[in-house]
Motif scaffolding. Structure first.
Motif, PDB file in Angstrom:
ATOM      1  N   HIS A   1       3.131   7.298   4.919  1.00  0.00           N
ATOM      2  CA  HIS A   1       2.561   7.786   6.176  1.00  0.00           C
ATOM      3  C   HIS A   1       3.382   8.913   6.794  1.00  0.00           C
ATOM      4  O   HIS A   1       2.884  10.019   7.031  1.00  0.00           O
ATOM      5  CB  HIS A   1       2.453   6.619   7.172  1.00  0.00           C
ATOM      6  CG  HIS A   1       1.957   7.019   8.531  1.00  0.00           C
ATOM      7  ND1 HIS A   1       0.636   6.854   8.910  1.00  0.00           N
ATOM      8  CD2 HIS A   1       2.587   7.574   9.601  1.00  0.00           C
ATOM      9  CE1 HIS A   1       0.482   7.289  10.150  1.00  0.00           C
ATOM     10  NE2 HIS A   1       1.654   7.746  10.590  1.00  0.00           N
TER      11      HIS A   1
ATOM     12  N   ASP B   1       0.143   4.337   0.275  1.00  0.00           N
ATOM     13  CA  ASP B   1      -0.209   5.316   1.310  1.00  0.00           C
ATOM     14  C   ASP B   1       0.376   4.941   2.668  1.00  0.00           C
ATOM     15  O   ASP B   1       0.688   5.832   3.473  1.00  0.00           O
ATOM     16  CB  ASP B   1      -1.726   5.458   1.416  1.00  0.00           C
ATOM     17  CG  ASP B   1      -2.316   6.245   0.257  1.00  0.00           C
ATOM     18  OD1 ASP B   1      -1.669   7.212  -0.186  1.00  0.00           O
ATOM     19  OD2 ASP B   1      -3.413   5.890  -0.206  1.00  0.00           O
ATOM     20  N   ARG B   2       0.520   3.652   2.933  1.00  0.00           N
ATOM     21  CA  ARG B   2       1.151   3.249   4.195  1.00  0.00           C
ATOM     22  C   ARG B   2       2.638   3.587   4.186  1.00  0.00           C
ATOM     23  O   ARG B   2       3.196   4.008   5.196  1.00  0.00           O
ATOM     24  CB  ARG B   2       0.920   1.762   4.445  1.00  0.00           C
ATOM     25  CG  ARG B   2      -0.542   1.389   4.653  1.00  0.00           C
ATOM     26  CD  ARG B   2      -0.710  -0.060   5.071  1.00  0.00           C
ATOM     27  NE  ARG B   2      -0.163  -0.286   6.415  1.00  0.00           N
ATOM     28  CZ  ARG B   2      -0.147  -1.484   7.007  1.00  0.00           C
ATOM     29  NH1 ARG B   2      -0.619  -2.559   6.354  1.00  0.00           N
ATOM     30  NH2 ARG B   2       0.347  -1.606   8.223  1.00  0.00           N
TER      31      ARG B   2
ATOM     32  N   TYR C   1       3.523   1.142   8.201  1.00  0.00           N
ATOM     33  CA  TYR C   1       3.934  -0.252   8.290  1.00  0.00           C
ATOM     34  C   TYR C   1       4.818  -0.468   9.517  1.00  0.00           C
ATOM     35  O   TYR C   1       5.362   0.478  10.092  1.00  0.00           O
ATOM     36  CB  TYR C   1       4.710  -0.651   7.036  1.00  0.00           C
ATOM     37  CG  TYR C   1       3.857  -1.044   5.848  1.00  0.00           C
ATOM     38  CD1 TYR C   1       3.067  -2.188   5.884  1.00  0.00           C
ATOM     39  CD2 TYR C   1       3.876  -0.295   4.668  1.00  0.00           C
ATOM     40  CE1 TYR C   1       2.305  -2.587   4.787  1.00  0.00           C
ATOM     41  CE2 TYR C   1       3.119  -0.675   3.563  1.00  0.00           C
ATOM     42  CZ  TYR C   1       2.336  -1.823   3.635  1.00  0.00           C
ATOM     43  OH  TYR C   1       1.586  -2.203   2.543  1.00  0.00           O
TER      44      TYR C   1
ATOM     45  N   GLU D   1       2.373  12.620  -4.429  1.00  0.00           N
ATOM     46  CA  GLU D   1       2.277  12.726  -2.972  1.00  0.00           C
ATOM     47  C   GLU D   1       3.542  13.339  -2.373  1.00  0.00           C
ATOM     48  O   GLU D   1       3.475  14.153  -1.443  1.00  0.00           O
ATOM     49  CB  GLU D   1       2.026  11.345  -2.364  1.00  0.00           C
ATOM     50  CG  GLU D   1       0.613  10.825  -2.602  1.00  0.00           C
ATOM     51  CD  GLU D   1      -0.424  11.644  -1.853  1.00  0.00           C
ATOM     52  OE1 GLU D   1      -0.358  11.706  -0.608  1.00  0.00           O
ATOM     53  OE2 GLU D   1      -1.280  12.263  -2.519  1.00  0.00           O
TER      54      GLU D   1
ATOM     55  N   ASN E   1       0.851  -1.188   0.000  1.00  0.00           N
ATOM     56  CA  ASN E   1       0.000   0.000   0.000  1.00  0.00           C
ATOM     57  C   ASN E   1       0.889   1.241   0.000  1.00  0.00           C
ATOM     58  O   ASN E   1       1.606   1.506   0.966  1.00  0.00           O
ATOM     59  CB  ASN E   1      -0.898  -0.031   1.246  1.00  0.00           C
ATOM     60  CG  ASN E   1      -1.910   1.095   1.263  1.00  0.00           C
ATOM     61  OD1 ASN E   1      -1.604   2.230   0.923  1.00  0.00           O
ATOM     62  ND2 ASN E   1      -3.136   0.780   1.673  1.00  0.00           N
TER      63      ASN E   1
ATOM     64  N   ARG F   1       1.019   3.781 -10.164  1.00  0.00           N
ATOM     65  CA  ARG F   1       1.329   3.880  -8.738  1.00  0.00           C
ATOM     66  C   ARG F   1       2.586   4.717  -8.516  1.00  0.00           C
ATOM     67  O   ARG F   1       2.654   5.512  -7.581  1.00  0.00           O
ATOM     68  CB  ARG F   1       1.501   2.494  -8.129  1.00  0.00           C
ATOM     69  CG  ARG F   1       1.693   2.539  -6.626  1.00  0.00           C
ATOM     70  CD  ARG F   1       1.518   1.194  -5.981  1.00  0.00           C
ATOM     71  NE  ARG F   1       0.175   0.670  -6.149  1.00  0.00           N
ATOM     72  CZ  ARG F   1      -0.278  -0.430  -5.545  1.00  0.00           C
ATOM     73  NH1 ARG F   1       0.504  -1.114  -4.726  1.00  0.00           N
ATOM     74  NH2 ARG F   1      -1.509  -0.858  -5.761  1.00  0.00           N
TER      75      ARG F   1
ATOM     76  N   LYS G   1      -2.770   9.069   4.887  1.00  0.00           N
ATOM     77  CA  LYS G   1      -3.877   8.358   4.242  1.00  0.00           C
ATOM     78  C   LYS G   1      -3.858   6.858   4.537  1.00  0.00           C
ATOM     79  O   LYS G   1      -4.761   6.133   4.112  1.00  0.00           O
ATOM     80  CB  LYS G   1      -3.813   8.568   2.729  1.00  0.00           C
ATOM     81  CG  LYS G   1      -3.966  10.009   2.291  1.00  0.00           C
ATOM     82  CD  LYS G   1      -3.880  10.111   0.760  1.00  0.00           C
ATOM     83  CE  LYS G   1      -4.024  11.542   0.276  1.00  0.00           C
ATOM     84  NZ  LYS G   1      -3.911  11.635  -1.214  1.00  0.00           N
ATOM     85  N   GLY G   2      -2.806   6.401   5.201  1.00  0.00           N
ATOM     86  CA  GLY G   2      -2.709   4.983   5.528  1.00  0.00           C
ATOM     87  C   GLY G   2      -1.892   4.789   6.785  1.00  0.00           C
ATOM     88  O   GLY G   2      -1.042   5.612   7.133  1.00  0.00           O
ATOM     89  N   GLU G   3      -2.155   3.693   7.480  1.00  0.00           N
ATOM     90  CA  GLU G   3      -1.426   3.384   8.711  1.00  0.00           C
ATOM     91  C   GLU G   3       0.016   3.013   8.376  1.00  0.00           C
ATOM     92  O   GLU G   3       0.273   2.338   7.378  1.00  0.00           O
ATOM     93  CB  GLU G   3      -2.116   2.208   9.416  1.00  0.00           C
ATOM     94  CG  GLU G   3      -1.453   1.764  10.708  1.00  0.00           C
ATOM     95  CD  GLU G   3      -2.117   0.526  11.304  1.00  0.00           C
ATOM     96  OE1 GLU G   3      -1.607   0.022  12.323  1.00  0.00           O
ATOM     97  OE2 GLU G   3      -3.133   0.075  10.728  1.00  0.00           O
TER      98      GLU G   3
END
Length: 793
Positions: free
Chosen positions: A74, A70-71, A89, A131, A68, A124, A85-87
């Motif tokens: 982070h 977004d992870r 890792y 981002e 992911n 991606r 947007k993501g937790e």
């Protein structure tokens, strides 16, 4: 580059063959048929056919799309003041080295898009650039980063706060950390590399803009440092940051970046290499390889011959004197002394990152001057190490590839909770298995084609309007056939097929099924003729078993079949390994190997001790225990040495069986894993051993795992150490005061400290601290073991 043993052997074979068909004039003609420089066919023009390599790419593509973005982004957003947007890792991504994986991931997405054409991975990669650009704009100073800094009070914050300190000359490092961050410039390099790869591959302008602004943030950091301060800072791992700045200069035409690249020069390591001196022992291996890749790029841009000398000599030293049979290098991440591989066959051999970077350096050197010897090494490491480092069932990656008999490969898990450096290089390596098969260069009045790896694939050769198909089951079968399925401009040009050193003088070549007598030069069989569409060129290489002694110890051997390292299959990884290491006994070992029904599989008869063995390809031993290195004995020598050999194995197993925890001091990953903290403490190396000391007023402290029952703490010291005194504390209780001062001259010594049962009872972990007395030094300590005491007799 000076002549190698391989070149001399191939030279002799060439003269012998050419002596039957044209003599020295033919040899000179063959040499001129090879290009002076070479470049690979673009990865985007190569597609793999079914093979273990193609499987590795497919498995890795699924893995990359499972991650992911977004992870991984982070912390980049969090520290820029944007909502993640993501937790985040776990594993290294939740540590102070956070963010390095994203750099690897960007490059892996680029290579996967080139290798497969998958639009999803390109989309991606572009999303990640967007981002990062947003995070950079939010910061407003050009910086992007997810790295963390652990302050003295234990608080973890954005690592950006270390750079103003460094500009002030406040540079603090225990060898691997920098002002509380973990190898920050290593991570910076990975981000630069990912951005520059995205820009290069499909011209994303935003990727270059982010990289330029990022470089601009660090320019004043570096310019604030004098040369001495710069060298102090470069004592901490900085990856290939010199390569990034050199490449940025090439992309933008801005010479300022090239000047920065020149200052990123670690004199302690690189000066000896420019002087062709091998002083690599006890240096952290993967810290060094990217520096040489950077020097090679600087040479390409400036023509500086010293940089080329350093890169070439380093490659020669590592491949000839510091590499294991699978092509990997380093024990516990460190180089040992030259030609001491047999002394360092452990469960901590061959970090994957090292080989990833050595293959990059190999390609660079080859592009300057094509020589089959370079790809003999490349093939060995690519097949036997890189292919062993991915589990095709789980998509997991190894950190180390252990060569200790019976050791288990440890792969990252589908839970994505590791993110070691070797997970990053693993996701890159298995996205690009087609990148080095086909090369081209200018020869005579036209283009020459070189085939360096025998991997089933098809390719477009744009210079000739050609479609190429390479059909092969190598290394399991010896024949590889190249077909010119389409040839837009038929004509007279050379095709060169690499002849490995072990096949010199034995390769058979055919054109359209008919035997031909090729010319031989620089490790190639060269056929120069007028080619037309539909023509085929085939080479057959002998795949006989052979013995390869270990450099520096001809009694320690490995078995190979062609390019493939063979391993004795010792069974499942379940349970514990408690059997003796197998040995091979006899005067003609290979005569007692018999082919089995399965491809590339052999059984032994009467030569293995304690029992006969089955040999299989090492790289495929994903979930099996293996033996790769063997002690070789004559029948007479075995009778004399058997008792001592078995007793030594028993002693080693006893130590391993009773060990609760082992701490390799002075080494980055083990110290990090054991939560080492220190003040006025430094990593040291002496007589091929790494360790750590603490100076007066300082200390070093770490955690060891414990278990019920009587425990003994053992520390290793140099027995002829200068006089010093220090205390050893366990959970803030002094368990010993150690005096060193010539106790056992000329050797290392182990000192045992039995721990009071009341100090350890009920505990699963212990905190161990070494504290020097006033005006004294603690240690150096060359490793610590906590083990269970032997039952009283």
């Amino acid at each position: 580059m000076r002549s190698t043993r391989r070149e001399m052997m191939l030279g002799a074979a060439t003269l012998a063959l050419l002596g039957r068909g044209g003599g020295a004039g033919a040899a000179m003609a063959a040499a001129t048929a090879l290009p002076r420089t070479a470049r690979p066919l673009p990865l985007s023009d190569v597609r793999l056919h079914a093979s273990d390599y193609a499987t590795a790419v497919d498995v890795n593509r699924t893995y990359l799309l499972r991650l992911n973005a977004d992870r991984l982004l982070h912390n980049f957003r969090l520290y820029a003041g944007l909502k993640p947007k993501g937790e985040i890792y776990g594993g290294w991504e939740s540590d102070t080295i956070a963010g390095h994986t994203l750099g690897h991931y960007m490059t892996a997405l680029v290579r996967m898009h080139e290798q497969t054409g998958d639009a999803a991975v390109r989309t991606r990669a572009d999303y990640i650039v967007d981002e990062l650009a947003a995070a950079q704009a939010a910061r407003g100073n050009g910086y992007i980063g997810a790295m963390q800094r652990k302050r003295k009070d234990g608080k973890v914050v954005d690592a950006i706060e270390i750079f103003p300190e460094i500009m002030q000359g406040d540079i603090r490092s225990g060898g691997f950390d920098l002002n509380g961050a973990w190898s920050p410039f290593y991570t910076v390099h990975k981000l630069f590399a990912g951005l520059l790869d995205i820009h290069e591959s499909w011209g994303n302008p935003k990727a270059l803009a982010v990289a330029v602004a990022f470089a601009g943030y660090f320019e004043p950091v570096f310019s604030a440092l004098n040369d001495a301060q710069m060298q102090e800072m470069l004592g901490t791992e900085y990856g290939g940051l010199n390569e990034s700045y050199a490449e940025l200069s090439a992309r933008t035409g801005d010479k300022r970046y090239l000047a920065v690249a020149g200052r990123l020069y670690d004199r302690k390591v690189l000066d000896p290499l420019e002087n062709r001196e091998d002083k690599l022992a006890n240096f952290h291996a993967n810290t060094q390889v990217p520096k040489l890749i950077g020097l090679a790029r600087i040479h390409e841009l400036t023509g500086d011959p010293g940089k080329a000398t350093a890169a070439s000599f380093f490659w020669q030293a590592v491949t000839q004197h510091h590499s294991y049979v699978i092509g990997g290098n380093a024990d516990r991440e460190y180089f040992s002394a030259p030609a001491t591989i047999a002394m360092h066959i452990t469960e901590q051999t061959c970090e994957h990152c090292n080989t990833y970077n050595m293959l990059k350096l190999t390609r660079q050197l080859y592009s300057w001057s094509p020589d089959g010897a370079l790809f003999d090494y490349y093939e060995r490491a690519h097949l036997n190490h890189v292919m062993a480092a991915q589990d095709p069932k789980t998509a997991g990656f190894t950190y180390m590839t252990p060569l200790l008999t019976g050791a288990v490969r440890g792969y990252s898990t589908p839970a994505d909770d590791a993110f070691w450096c070797c997970v990053g290089t693993g996701m890159e390596s298995h996205a690009k298995h087609g990148e080095s098969i086909f090369w081209e260069g200018d020869a005579g009045k036209g283009k020459a084609l070189l085939v360096n790896l025998y991997i089933p694939a098809e390719a477009t050769w744009r210079a000739r309007g050609a479609s190429l198909v390479l059909a092969t089951k190598y290394p399991f079968e010896g024949t590889s056939t190249l077909t010119l399925a389409k040839l837009g401009t038929p004509g007279h040009f050379p095709i060169a097929l690499r002849v490995p050193n072990w096949a010199a003088g034995k390769a058979l070549v055919t054109v359209n099924g008919a035997p031909v007598r090729p010319a031989f030069a620089r490790g190639y069989a060269i056929v120069e003729r007028r080619w037309k569409a539909g023509d085929s060129l085939a080479i057959t290489l002998p795949l006989d078993l052979r013995i390869e002694p270990t450099p520096g110890d001809d009694k320690t051997i490995a078995i190979l079949r062609g390019p493939m390292v063979m391993a004795a299959d010792l069974g499942s990884t379940e349970g514990n390994w408690s059997s003796p290491d197998p040995a091979l006994v006899g005067d003609d070992l290979l005569a007692r190997f018999t082919p089995a029904a399965q491809p590339a599989t052999y059984t032994t008869s009467g030569i293995a001790r304690p029992a006969d063995l089955t040999f299989v390809p090492f790289y495929r031993q994903y979930e099996r225990r293996s033996a790769v290195y063997f002690k070789r004995f004559s029948e007479g020598a075995w009778k004399t040495e058997e008792a001592a050999f078995i007793a030594d194995q028993a002693r080693r197993r006893d130590i391993a069986a009773r060990s609760v925890d082992v701490v390799h001091l002075g080494e980055m990953q083990p110290e990090h894993d054991h939560g080492l903290i220190s003040e006025l403490s430094f990593p040291v190396s002496y007589r091929n051993r790494n360790g750590r000391d603490a100076r007066s007023g300082g200390f070093f402290e770490f955690t060891v795992n414990a278990k019920p029952g009587p425990l003994v703490l053992q520390a290793t010291y140099w027995g002829d150490e200068r006089a010093t005194d220090f205390d050893i504390m366990v959970d803030n209780v002094k368990v010993a005061t150690q005096h060193l001062g010539g106790d056992q001259p000329g050797k290392f010594m182990d000192v045992d400290y039995p721990l009071p049962i009341g100090l350890t009872q009920g505990k699963t972990q212990l905190r161990v601290r070494f504290v020097p007395h006033a005006k004294r030094t603690a240690g150096p300590v060359f490793g610590v073991i906590l083990f269970s005491a032997k039952p009283a007799t």
